[in-house]
Motif scaffolding. Structure first.
Motif: not given
Ligand code: OOG
Ligand code: MG
Length: 257
Positions: A185-200
């Motif tokens: 229930g605690r946030v361990a990592q935050v990110g965005s799909t943009a991190a995956i080569l700019g676009d998954p």
């Protein structure tokens, strides 16, 4: 010159996984390069197929800066997924079955027909039938989770288990969706799909291209993991893990205590 002992290296890595025992890195001392490392990975897959496992997909690795920085290797890699690695969504894993398991949030694609190697990659919408939030459980067979590029490729890119959440039709934009990894229930990592080569979606192009170099063609019905959007987190006994991807929903797993 005699090349590296591909079968012998595959056997060492296979036994390390089966006996849950870390081994030292192998590439430097055996002269393993990237091509030979993919040959080791294929031999490891054959070993799994020989005991009745089925190949069900392909995974990308190190498609985000966060992952590259975490393991100190900065090349995109790919590995194989078998049916035995798949854990049902919400299912339980035994941490004792792994050496030093880590979990990471991913985006999964369900593949449709893909072009032959050499054919231009078709529109993404033709290649992908559905998309889902996912969790990958990685477990390097090398001591301290330390490896070189050929070492990690030979070790099937640390693949160990994966969970796919509910499939949905591909939403309009996939390139900037929020990603969370939650532990208990605690946030361990935050990110965005943009991190995956700019676009998954780019991970799929890379997968078709890089696997094609080694004669591997992606298949209809396969699961494709685009690579983690954030760094991975150690999986402890008793933990409840959720990967949440905006618009796509949640995938979860539990580690038995
Ligand atoms: C290598 C596997 C990387 C990813 O999503 O980037 C990977 C590792 O970190 O041990 O699966
Ligand atoms: Mg991964």
């Amino acid at each position: 010159m005699i090349g590296p002992d591909v079968a012998g290296i595959a056997e060492k890595l296979g036994v390390a996984a089966d006996t849950v025992t870390a081994i030292g890195q192998l590439a430097a001392e055996t002269g393993l390069d990237v091509d030979a490392a993919y040959a080791v990975q294929t031999a490891l897959l054959q070993r799994r197929l020989a005991r009745g496992e089925r190949l069900v997909g392909l995974k990308m690795g190190l498609t985000s800066r966060a992952k590259m920085a975490q393991v100190g290797v900065d090349e995109v890699i790919w590995g194989r997924l078998t049916d035995v690695m798949r854990v049902p969504d919400g299912g339980t894993v035994d941490v004792g079955a792994y050496i030093h398991p880590r979990v990471e949030p991913e985006v999964a694609f369900l593949l449709d027909r893909l072009p032959e190697p050499g054919e231009p990659v078709g529109a993404f919408t033709d290649a992908v039938r559905a998309v889902a939030p996912a969790i990958e459980l990685i477990d390097s067979r090398y001591a301290d989770f330390r490896f070189s590029l050929p070492d990690v490729i030979a070790d099937n890119t640390s693949a160990a288990a994966f969970v796919v959440g509910p499939w949905s039709p591909v939403p309009d934009g996939l390139e900037n969706l929020g990603v969370l990894l939650e532990i208990d229930g605690r946030v361990a990592q935050v990110g965005s799909t943009a991190a995956i080569l700019g676009d998954p979606r780019r991970a799929l192009d890379e997968g078709v291209r890089l696997a094609g170099r080694h004669g591997v063609r992606l298949r209809e019905g396969w699961v494709f993991l685009a690579g983690a959007a954030t760094a991975a987190v150690p999986l402890r006994p008793g933990a409840h893990v959720r990967a949440v991807v905006e618009k796509l929903g949640t995938a979860s797993l539990r580690a038995a205590s």
